[in-house]
Enzyme design. Structure first.
Site, PDB file in Angstrom:
ATOM      1  N   GLY A  24      -5.675   7.807   0.861  1.00  0.00           N
ATOM      2  CA  GLY A  24      -6.356   6.521   0.921  1.00  0.00           C
ATOM      3  C   GLY A  24      -7.542   6.612   1.847  1.00  0.00           C
ATOM      4  N   GLY A  25      -8.178   5.481   2.071  1.00  0.00           N
ATOM      5  CA  GLY A  25      -9.365   5.473   2.903  1.00  0.00           C
ATOM      6  C   GLY A  25      -9.081   5.832   4.349  1.00  0.00           C
ATOM      7  N   GLY A  27      -6.314   7.823   5.418  1.00  0.00           N
ATOM      8  CA  GLY A  27      -5.694   9.117   5.659  1.00  0.00           C
ATOM      9  C   GLY A  27      -4.964   9.668   4.466  1.00  0.00           C
ATOM     10  N   GLN A  28      -4.292  10.789   4.706  1.00  0.00           N
ATOM     11  CA  GLN A  28      -3.526  11.503   3.691  1.00  0.00           C
ATOM     12  C   GLN A  28      -2.044  11.250   3.942  1.00  0.00           C
ATOM     13  OE1 GLN A  28      -4.923  13.735   1.218  1.00  0.00           O
ATOM     14  NE2 GLN A  28      -2.871  13.484   0.387  1.00  0.00           N
ATOM     15  N   VAL A  29      -1.276  11.078   2.865  1.00  0.00           N
ATOM     16  CA  VAL A  29       0.159  10.824   2.974  1.00  0.00           C
ATOM     17  C   VAL A  29       0.913  12.020   2.420  1.00  0.00           C
ATOM     18  CG1 VAL A  29       2.055   9.252   2.449  1.00  0.00           C
ATOM     19  CG2 VAL A  29      -0.261   8.355   2.692  1.00  0.00           C
ATOM     20  N   LYS A  43       1.991   9.685   7.180  1.00  0.00           N
ATOM     21  CA  LYS A  43       0.585   9.365   6.981  1.00  0.00           C
ATOM     22  C   LYS A  43      -0.215   9.902   8.161  1.00  0.00           C
ATOM     23  CE  LYS A  43      -2.550   5.803   5.428  1.00  0.00           C
ATOM     24  NZ  LYS A  43      -2.641   4.480   4.813  1.00  0.00           N
ATOM     25  N   ASP A 137      -3.857  -5.264   1.691  1.00  0.00           N
ATOM     26  CA  ASP A 137      -4.135  -4.349   0.580  1.00  0.00           C
ATOM     27  C   ASP A 137      -2.945  -4.265  -0.366  1.00  0.00           C
ATOM     28  OD1 ASP A 137      -5.781  -2.668  -0.891  1.00  0.00           O
ATOM     29  OD2 ASP A 137      -5.135  -0.856   0.150  1.00  0.00           O
TER      30      ASP A 137
END
Length: 659
Positions: A24-25, A27-29, A43, A137
């Site tokens: 996502g905007g 970070g990485q999960v 995350k 969101d």
């Protein structure tokens, strides 16, 4: 779920990482495993946010608030370290598809299932709001359809409602197709904003489409602000409930307890007459909502302060008129508001070309069942474009007609792509396992299939004579284009390679190093011999991973892009920097020279492609309208058409611009 990439961490805190879950905007999960063998979602915050102390303070505050969120319908926060070099957050891992995946694969839910979904999500939102948080969101991708009921995930942009905002006031954060009107216009949304988003999610679950879907993001925004939702075909009580959630006025939306206990009793609000503007307190925008997407080095960092409310005419940065309906869920860009003194409803978006150097797309290339495109290549005559990504296919299009010429299947995850100079072959790399594949462009037949190493190649480039192919990751490599035989290797000490490019005369190969774990010679451009890969020099100056490299048409200059948010132009002979171009807050992921060498282009993380004057560094145009961060760009030989790809979420679109 994807395998870990070569540059991904293998451990965060006490958690072993096993796979990628998404991005996502913020970070990485990753899918992780706790010391007690429990599966968790980890995350990791992106570096550009981690460097911002204000963001760290906000993140720490929201982590503490999120820890308090209980309830059956949320993913529990179990651990976090806001002080880590890359801050991280761990939640319980909820197995199951997202609502978006479920509807895409199985179709819309039946009315009773939608009512149950409404109650479950309302209960989850109530738990979030009880802790002083607003999700901001909520969308189908953030709802997991677990076997024992729906769960709300991703508190990545949640905001504590009882604390002073540390982010820029009136910045639009979220996903347009599921935003409340007040959030679209830059106001801080309260709990009722989540109720509006819930209505959008329920409409998607019931129909398979968003209630404000349109053919472009500006059109979606216009519908969301000024038109009623499309809920045709739904049973009366379900339509009433969703319509009430989607009331333009936040005060008219139902409380969550009504959605939980008595959804059938909810009445739809009386529709507003078409074209009636919202009340001033519902749509007011402010001068400090304005952010500049791109600025020259000597420009002010933010727009100057102005008087309180201004007129409602808004210009969308980072979204254009050709975005597909399927991608209505694109994360929000920034709004640039202009005061015009008028008190009337916002006009529909103006056609391209846009003012202030903004250019909307001239078209797009898509193909059935193609959802992710991260690599793009173009033939030397500019007639054919190829693109690929995680779908394990390469699609070739006719540029003039947009027609799909052919689809090459069973390619594996396409991590690099390049046409031979004569356009007869297309080379690709498969990441898992690491393979160099060369295909016949006319038939799709495989010509070469060789192992390239443990990892796939992150970049490929043919020599001008077509005899060799340069590639990289984690070291620089050179292959025979006819057989795939490895001819040479340059040891980069596993620093990693993001980009390679041949000089026009074939004598040099430029290698952009990503500096994995700060290993030498990280954050540099290595200049290697085009036949032997022996070192001929290095370019030093970037402070973060080098993401792209390109020689000028005459070979005297080289452009390099970097995660340090700059493009550098170098004199190849002297190895010195001749210009540093700053891209504001955007990471530049790829760079190219125009065919005449007068301009340099940058593919940017804010969903734009920037064009700068190569001599002065002045910004001459900003190409908007791609729905994802742009990762790669190519140009036709005449320099009049730019093509860009990039998909951190399912997209499958090659965006075209006329320049």
């Amino acid at each position: 779920m994807e395998p870990l990439h070569p540059g991904d961490p293998r451990r965060i805190g006490p958690y072993e990482l096993e796979a990628r879950l998404g991005a996502g905007g913020m970070g990485q999960v990753f899918l992780g495993v706790s010391p007690g063998a429990r599966r968790v979602a980890v995350k990791v915050i992106r570096a550009e946010h981690a460097e911002d102390e204000r963001f760290r303070r906000r993140f720490a505050r929201e982590v503490e608030a999120a820890r308090r969120v209980g309830g059956f319908h949320t993913a529990q926060v179990v651990d976090a370290d806001p002080e880590a070099e890359s801050p991280w957050l761990v939640t319980a891992f909820i197995p199951g598809p997202s609502l978006q995946q479920s509807v895409a694969e199985r179709g819309p839910l039946d009315p009773e299932a939608v009512r149950e979904l409404a109650a479950g999500l309302a209960e989850g939102l109530a738990a979030i709001h009880a802790c002083g948080l607003v999700h901001r969101d909520l969308k189908p991708g953030n709802v997991i359809m677990a076997a024992d009921g729906p769960r709300i995930i991703d508190f990545g942009i949640a905001r504590a409602t009882d604390a002073t905002a540390l982010t820029s006031h009136n910045v639009v954060v979220g996903t347009y197709a599921y935003m409340s009107p007040e959030q679209v216009l830059g106001d801080a949304p309260g709990p009722s904003g989540d109720v509006f988003s819930l209505g959008c999610v329920l409409a998607y679950a019931a129909t398979g489409a968003g209630p404000f879907d349109a053919t472009s993001i500006p059109a979606i925004v216009h519908r969301l602000l000024h038109e009623e939702p499309d809920l045709s075909g739904l049973p009366g009580d379900l339509s009433n409930m969703i319509a009430a959630c989607l009331a333009k006025d936040p005060e008219r939306r139902p409380p969550l307890d009504a959605l939980i206990t008595a959804p059938k009793s909810i009445e739809a609000p009386a529709p507003r007459p078409a074209g009636t503007p919202l009340p001033d307190d519902a749509v007011g925008t402010h001068a400090n909502a304005t952010l500049v997407a791109t600025r020259r080095q000597d420009a002010p960092a933010v727009a100057p302060p102005g008087p309180a409310p201004v007129g409602r005419r808004a210009l969308l940065i980072g979204a254009g008129a050709a975005t597909a309906v399927a991608m209505a869920g694109v994360p929000a860009a920034l709004f640039l508001t202009r005061g015009d003194g008028e008190r009337k409803a916002a006009a529909p978006p103006a056609p391209a070309p846009r003012p202030d150097g903004l250019l909307s797309p001239s078209g797009s290339l898509t193909a059935e069942k193609v959802e992710t495109l991260d690599e793009v290549a173009i033939t030397s005559d500019g007639r054919t474009i190829a693109a690929g990504g995680l779908d394990s296919t390469i699609t070739l299009w006719d540029v003039a007609t947009g027609r799909v010429l052919r689809t090459i299947e069973k390619t594996g995850w396409v991590s690099a792509l390049a046409f031979s100079p004569d356009g007869r072959s297309v080379a690709s790399s498969c990441s898992t396992p690491g393979l160099l594949l060369i295909w016949d462009a006319a038939t799709g037949r495989i010509k070469v299939n060789v192992r390239s190493g443990e990892f796939g190649l992150n970049s490929l480039a043919y020599s001008p004579d077509g005899r060799t192919i340069a590639g990289g990751n984690p070291d620089a490599q050179l292959f025979d284009a006819a057989t795939g035989r490895r001819l040479a290797t340059f040891d980069l000490r596993n620093s990693g390679v993001n980009a390679v490019a041949y000089s026009p005369d074939g004598k040099l190969v430029a290698v952009g190093v990503d500096g994995y774990y700060n290993k030498p010679p990280g954050n540099t451009v290595q200049l290697l011999d085009g036949r032997t890969l022996r070192r001929r020099g290095q370019l030093v100056g970037h402070t973060a991973n080098v993401t792209g490299v390109a020689f000028s048409p005459d070979g005297t200059r080289l452009a390099s892009s970097s995660a340090d948010k700059t493009v550098r132009i170098w004199n190849v002979a002297t190895r010195r920097t001749v210009a540093v171009i700053k891209a504001g807050e955007a990471t530049v992921k790829d760079t190219k020279f125009s065919p005449d060498g007068s301009s340099v282009l940058g593919a940017c993380s804010d969903r734009t492609v920037r064009i700068w004057n190569a001599a002065t560094g002045a910004l001459t145009a900003t190409l908007v309208g791609h729905s994802q961060p742009v990762s790669k760009v190519v140009l036709t030989p005449d320099g009049h058409t730019v093509a860009g790809v990039g998909s951190s979420k399912p997209d499958g679109t090659v965006t075209l611009w006329k320049v």
